[in-house]
Scaffold this motif. Structure first.
Motif, PDB file in Angstrom:
ATOM      1  N   PHE A 153     -16.429  -0.196  -8.406  1.00 41.29           N
ATOM      2  CA  PHE A 153     -15.285  -1.100  -8.620  1.00 41.29           C
ATOM      3  C   PHE A 153     -15.269  -1.606 -10.071  1.00 41.29           C
ATOM      4  N   GLY A 154     -15.254  -0.638 -10.999  1.00 44.32           N
ATOM      5  CA  GLY A 154     -15.164  -0.946 -12.431  1.00 44.32           C
ATOM      6  C   GLY A 154     -13.708  -0.989 -12.879  1.00 44.32           C
ATOM      7  N   ARG A 155     -13.485  -0.656 -14.147  1.00 49.24           N
ATOM      8  CA  ARG A 155     -12.149  -0.818 -14.745  1.00 49.24           C
ATOM      9  C   ARG A 155     -11.089   0.048 -14.080  1.00 49.24           C
ATOM     10  N   ILE A 156     -11.400   1.344 -13.879  1.00 50.52           N
ATOM     11  CA  ILE A 156     -10.380   2.269 -13.353  1.00 50.52           C
ATOM     12  C   ILE A 156     -10.004   1.934 -11.901  1.00 50.52           C
ATOM     13  N   PRO A 157     -10.983   1.799 -10.990  1.00 52.90           N
ATOM     14  CA  PRO A 157     -10.587   1.492  -9.605  1.00 52.90           C
ATOM     15  C   PRO A 157      -9.872   0.151  -9.462  1.00 52.90           C
ATOM     16  N   TYR A 174     -16.886  -0.450  -2.540  1.00 51.38           N
ATOM     17  CA  TYR A 174     -18.353  -0.541  -2.543  1.00 51.38           C
ATOM     18  C   TYR A 174     -18.815  -0.534  -3.992  1.00 51.38           C
ATOM     19  N   ASP A 175     -19.494  -1.573  -4.409  1.00 54.58           N
ATOM     20  CA  ASP A 175     -20.084  -1.630  -5.747  1.00 54.58           C
ATOM     21  C   ASP A 175     -21.171  -2.693  -5.726  1.00 54.58           C
ATOM     22  N   PRO A 176     -22.446  -2.264  -5.713  1.00 54.28           N
ATOM     23  CA  PRO A 176     -23.536  -3.241  -5.576  1.00 54.28           C
ATOM     24  C   PRO A 176     -23.672  -4.178  -6.770  1.00 54.28           C
ATOM     25  N   TYR A 177     -22.972  -3.899  -7.866  1.00 57.61           N
ATOM     26  CA  TYR A 177     -23.113  -4.728  -9.068  1.00 57.61           C
ATOM     27  C   TYR A 177     -21.931  -5.670  -9.287  1.00 57.61           C
ATOM     28  N   VAL A 178     -21.061  -5.757  -8.314  1.00 54.05           N
ATOM     29  CA  VAL A 178     -19.878  -6.629  -8.436  1.00 54.05           C
ATOM     30  C   VAL A 178     -19.979  -7.706  -7.356  1.00 54.05           C
ATOM     31  N   ILE A 205     -13.578   8.088  -5.606  1.00 53.10           N
ATOM     32  CA  ILE A 205     -14.895   7.863  -6.226  1.00 53.10           C
ATOM     33  C   ILE A 205     -14.752   7.519  -7.712  1.00 53.10           C
ATOM     34  N   HIS A 206     -15.456   6.440  -8.112  1.00 56.19           N
ATOM     35  CA  HIS A 206     -15.335   5.955  -9.501  1.00 56.19           C
ATOM     36  C   HIS A 206     -16.655   5.462 -10.064  1.00 56.19           C
ATOM     37  N   VAL A 207     -17.788   5.976  -9.582  1.00 56.79           N
ATOM     38  CA  VAL A 207     -19.068   5.494 -10.114  1.00 56.79           C
ATOM     39  C   VAL A 207     -19.528   6.405 -11.252  1.00 56.79           C
ATOM     40  N   PRO A 208     -20.326   5.880 -12.163  1.00 52.17           N
ATOM     41  CA  PRO A 208     -20.846   6.751 -13.230  1.00 52.17           C
ATOM     42  C   PRO A 208     -21.903   7.704 -12.686  1.00 52.17           C
ATOM     43  N   LEU A 209     -22.068   8.844 -13.342  1.00 55.30           N
ATOM     44  CA  LEU A 209     -23.112   9.787 -12.938  1.00 55.30           C
ATOM     45  C   LEU A 209     -24.426   9.375 -13.579  1.00 55.30           C
ATOM     46  N   ASN A 233     -11.936  12.615  -6.158  1.00 61.08           N
ATOM     47  CA  ASN A 233     -12.967  12.349  -7.168  1.00 61.08           C
ATOM     48  C   ASN A 233     -12.389  12.588  -8.554  1.00 61.08           C
ATOM     49  N   THR A 234     -12.252  11.493  -9.315  1.00 62.84           N
ATOM     50  CA  THR A 234     -11.824  11.630 -10.721  1.00 62.84           C
ATOM     51  C   THR A 234     -12.956  11.175 -11.646  1.00 62.84           C
ATOM     52  N   SER A 235     -14.172  11.033 -11.080  1.00 61.11           N
ATOM     53  CA  SER A 235     -15.255  10.479 -11.906  1.00 61.11           C
ATOM     54  C   SER A 235     -16.126  11.576 -12.520  1.00 61.11           C
ATOM     55  N   ARG A 236     -17.068  12.120 -11.750  1.00 59.16           N
ATOM     56  CA  ARG A 236     -17.903  13.224 -12.224  1.00 59.16           C
ATOM     57  C   ARG A 236     -18.199  14.143 -11.046  1.00 59.16           C
ATOM     58  N   GLY A 237     -18.160  15.458 -11.265  1.00 56.15           N
ATOM     59  CA  GLY A 237     -18.312  16.429 -10.184  1.00 56.15           C
ATOM     60  C   GLY A 237     -19.631  16.322  -9.442  1.00 56.15           C
ATOM     61  N   LEU A 259      -9.629  16.850  -6.503  1.00 59.13           N
ATOM     62  CA  LEU A 259     -10.764  16.817  -7.431  1.00 59.13           C
ATOM     63  C   LEU A 259     -10.292  17.059  -8.855  1.00 59.13           C
ATOM     64  N   ASP A 260     -10.548  16.098  -9.729  1.00 59.66           N
ATOM     65  CA  ASP A 260     -10.272  16.344 -11.150  1.00 59.66           C
ATOM     66  C   ASP A 260     -11.534  16.831 -11.851  1.00 59.66           C
ATOM     67  N   VAL A 261     -12.665  16.699 -11.155  1.00 55.67           N
ATOM     68  CA  VAL A 261     -13.962  17.047 -11.746  1.00 55.67           C
ATOM     69  C   VAL A 261     -14.727  17.875 -10.716  1.00 55.67           C
ATOM     70  N   ALA A 286      -7.607  14.024 -15.939  1.00 53.91           N
ATOM     71  CA  ALA A 286      -7.116  12.691 -15.555  1.00 53.91           C
ATOM     72  C   ALA A 286      -6.966  11.754 -16.748  1.00 53.91           C
ATOM     73  N   TRP A 287      -7.814  11.900 -17.725  1.00 54.61           N
ATOM     74  CA  TRP A 287      -7.822  10.997 -18.881  1.00 54.61           C
ATOM     75  C   TRP A 287      -6.652  11.244 -19.827  1.00 54.61           C
ATOM     76  N   TYR A 288      -6.052  12.425 -19.742  1.00 53.70           N
ATOM     77  CA  TYR A 288      -5.197  12.884 -20.831  1.00 53.70           C
ATOM     78  C   TYR A 288      -3.781  12.325 -20.829  1.00 53.70           C
TER      79      TYR A 288
HETATM   80  P1  NAD Z   1     -16.775   1.266 -15.494  1.00 57.45           P
HETATM   81  O1  NAD Z   1     -17.949   1.427 -16.404  1.00 57.45           O
HETATM   82  O2  NAD Z   1     -15.742   0.253 -15.801  1.00 57.45           O
HETATM   83  O3  NAD Z   1     -17.321   0.947 -14.013  1.00 57.45           O
HETATM   84  C1  NAD Z   1     -18.349   1.631 -13.381  1.00 57.45           C
HETATM   85  C2  NAD Z   1     -18.642   0.830 -12.102  1.00 57.45           C
HETATM   86  O4  NAD Z   1     -19.545   1.602 -11.303  1.00 57.45           O
HETATM   87  C3  NAD Z   1     -19.306  -0.521 -12.382  1.00 57.45           C
HETATM   88  O5  NAD Z   1     -18.576  -1.555 -11.748  1.00 57.45           O
HETATM   89  C4  NAD Z   1     -20.699  -0.369 -11.761  1.00 57.45           C
HETATM   90  O6  NAD Z   1     -21.155  -1.578 -11.187  1.00 57.45           O
HETATM   91  C5  NAD Z   1     -20.423   0.666 -10.686  1.00 57.45           C
HETATM   92  N1  NAD Z   1     -21.616   1.382 -10.245  1.00 57.45           N
HETATM   93  C6  NAD Z   1     -22.673   1.795 -10.969  1.00 57.45           C
HETATM   94  N2  NAD Z   1     -23.575   2.411 -10.164  1.00 57.45           N
HETATM   95  C7  NAD Z   1     -23.058   2.368  -8.915  1.00 57.45           C
HETATM   96  C8  NAD Z   1     -23.510   2.842  -7.653  1.00 57.45           C
HETATM   97  N3  NAD Z   1     -24.693   3.448  -7.518  1.00 57.45           N
HETATM   98  N4  NAD Z   1     -22.712   2.640  -6.567  1.00 57.45           N
HETATM   99  C9  NAD Z   1     -21.519   2.007  -6.690  1.00 57.45           C
HETATM  100  N5  NAD Z   1     -21.045   1.523  -7.855  1.00 57.45           N
HETATM  101  C10 NAD Z   1     -21.802   1.723  -8.956  1.00 57.45           C
HETATM  102  O7  NAD Z   1     -16.153   2.722 -15.330  1.00 57.45           O
HETATM  103  P2  NAD Z   1     -14.627   3.138 -15.148  1.00 57.45           P
HETATM  104  O8  NAD Z   1     -13.906   2.938 -16.446  1.00 57.45           O
HETATM  105  O9  NAD Z   1     -14.084   2.529 -13.921  1.00 57.45           O
HETATM  106  O10 NAD Z   1     -14.797   4.715 -14.968  1.00 57.45           O
HETATM  107  C11 NAD Z   1     -15.374   5.248 -13.793  1.00 57.45           C
HETATM  108  C12 NAD Z   1     -15.816   6.692 -14.040  1.00 57.45           C
HETATM  109  O11 NAD Z   1     -14.667   7.487 -14.304  1.00 57.45           O
HETATM  110  C13 NAD Z   1     -16.688   6.866 -15.283  1.00 57.45           C
HETATM  111  O12 NAD Z   1     -18.045   6.813 -14.923  1.00 57.45           O
HETATM  112  C14 NAD Z   1     -16.310   8.226 -15.841  1.00 57.45           C
HETATM  113  O13 NAD Z   1     -17.334   9.159 -15.593  1.00 57.45           O
HETATM  114  C15 NAD Z   1     -15.072   8.610 -15.068  1.00 57.45           C
HETATM  115  N6  NAD Z   1     -13.952   8.968 -15.939  1.00 57.45           N
HETATM  116  C16 NAD Z   1     -13.336  10.167 -15.717  1.00 57.45           C
HETATM  117  C17 NAD Z   1     -12.246  10.529 -16.482  1.00 57.45           C
HETATM  118  C18 NAD Z   1     -11.511  11.832 -16.234  1.00 57.45           C
HETATM  119  O14 NAD Z   1     -10.776  12.293 -17.098  1.00 57.45           O
HETATM  120  N7  NAD Z   1     -11.642  12.415 -15.059  1.00 57.45           N
HETATM  121  C19 NAD Z   1     -11.803   9.681 -17.512  1.00 57.45           C
HETATM  122  C20 NAD Z   1     -12.439   8.464 -17.701  1.00 57.45           C
HETATM  123  C21 NAD Z   1     -13.516   8.101 -16.894  1.00 57.45           C
END
Ligand code: NAD
Length: 331
Positions: A153-157, A174-178, A205-209, A233-237, A259-261, A286-288
């Motif tokens: 639950f970071g910036r994108i979600p 679900y985000d254990p750090y929020v 899915i929006h967590v970092p890899l 999944n738009t985060s990481r494959g 799936l974008d990734v 997705a970023w573009y």
């Molecule tokens: P962000 O850094 O704002 O937020 C990441 C969130 O993930 C944080 O709130 C953190 O607490 C949470 N997190 C960390 N570990 C976790 C876990 N184990 N379980 C649950 N939550 C967890 O990131 P964002 O800007 O929301 O971006 C999310 C992801 O999107 C990035 O990691 C990046 O890889 C991906 N992304 C993809 C594209 C694309 O073009 N497809 C573009 C930009 C970003």
């Protein structure tokens, strides 16, 4: 006289003019390369004071072989191409660009969610095949009132959650750090990962890899999902176990995926994912947008050059490096 060389390790962009302008403003020289491996980076970027990195692996070995290296600027939000621990130990500041494409990625997430929920791939495929029958998409349920589960639950979600209001879907995350309070302010209920997987109709899915999140969604997690659920999944494959995902889709234990990734990018020609009905795959797009690309390139070059020039910067992600290097505050 140049203050030093900032190398672009690899890039897919048509121009590097925005980067050149930014690094030259601070007296550096920009040197473009197309490295694929750590040995390429070591050979091609020997005298680098900083690197601008798209996909080339910036490993411990790279950092140990580049004696003048002060900063690595990653083109993007994710910094999984860089060994952060090794960077901190070697006094190398790692920067990302956290805020250039949230609007684009949240829109792309919604495009994938809606396209899968409305079964556009299935409908489009049969029209392309010369047919005309909406019944191939049966069953489709009304979106209003469904539950969207955001993993991370970071910036994108958070932007996805904001946009979800227009579709009257209930949002959980679900985000254990929020904190619960922080999420509730945005009208989102925080739940455990298991509860999210069991309850949500749409899962995004929006967590970092990281080492901890590799295959966060695997056999057990897929088993918990409703057979009518859609996974995006738009985060990481590598967050999703692709073999397990293909099995779940083929066995009808999941209704669709966007799936974008993918685990391997570009997706292999023979990937099992190709040809599964109600799956949409886009090539890490997705970023573009034109605006996001310009912002990404400019910010990455400017921030990285500033750090190479000895100034602190809020885009540094390995915060502990500040105990190793002396950075001035820019007035
Ligand atoms: P962000 O850094 O704002 O937020 C990441 C969130 O993930 C944080 O709130 C953190 O607490 C949470 N997190 C960390 N570990 C976790 C876990 N184990 N379980 C649950 N939550 C967890 O990131 P964002 O800007 O929301 O971006 C999310 C992801 O999107 C990035 O990691 C990046 O890889 C991906 N992304 C993809 C594209 C694309 O073009 N497809 C573009 C930009 C970003």
């Amino acid at each position: 006289m140049s203050r030093g060389k900032i190398y672009v390790t690899d890039y897919e962009y048509a121009t590097l003019e925005p980067e050149r302008m930014e690094v030259e403003k601070l007296g550096f020289e920009l040197v473009p390369k197309q490295c694929r491996t750590e040995d390429d980076v070591i050979r091609e970027c020997k005298d680098a004071v900083a690197l601008l990195d798209q996909y080339a692996p910036i490993t411990r070995k790279v950092m140990e072989h580049l004696p003048n290296l002060r900063a690595v600027g990653r083109y993007g939000v994710g910094v999984n191409t860089v060994d952060l621990e090794a960077a901190t130990e070697n006094g190398v500041c790692v920067l990302n660009v956290p805020d250039y494409c949230q609007d684009e990625v949240s829109n792309h997430t919604f495009s994938l969610l809606l396209a899968c929920a409305r079964k556009l791939p299935v409908l489009f495929d049969q029209v392309q095949a010369g047919e005309w029958d909406y019944k191939v998409s049966k069953p489709i349920s009304r979106l209003r009132g469904q539950t969207l589960g955001l993993v991370g639950f970071g910036r994108i979600p958070r932007m996805v959650a904001e946009k979800a209001k227009a579709f009257s879907v209930h949002v959980i995350a679900y985000d254990p750090y929020v904190s619960r309070a922080e999420a509730e302010l945005l009208g989102v209920q925080l739940v455990s990962l298991d509860a999210l997987l069991e309850t949500a109709d749409l899962i995004s899915i929006h967590v970092p890899l990281t080492k901890d999140t590799h295959h966060l969604i695997s056999v057990d997690q897929l088993k918990r999902m409703k057979p009518t659920a859609i996974l995006v999944n738009t985060s990481r494959g590598q967050l999703v176990d692709e073999k397990a995902l293909c099995r779940a889709l083929k066995d009808g234990r999941l209704a669709g995926a966007g799936l974008d990734v993918t685990e391997c990018e570009p997706l292999e020609a023979g990937s099992e994912l190709r040809g599964i009905p109600n799956v949409i795959i886009t090539p890490h797009a997705a970023w573009y947008s034109e605006e996001a690309e310009r912002e990404l390139k400019t910010k990455n070059a400017r921030n990285t050059a500033e750090v190479a020039a000895g100034f602190d910067n809020p885009a540094i992600v390995n915060h502990a490096v500040r105990g190793k290097v002396c950075l001035q505050i820019r007035s």
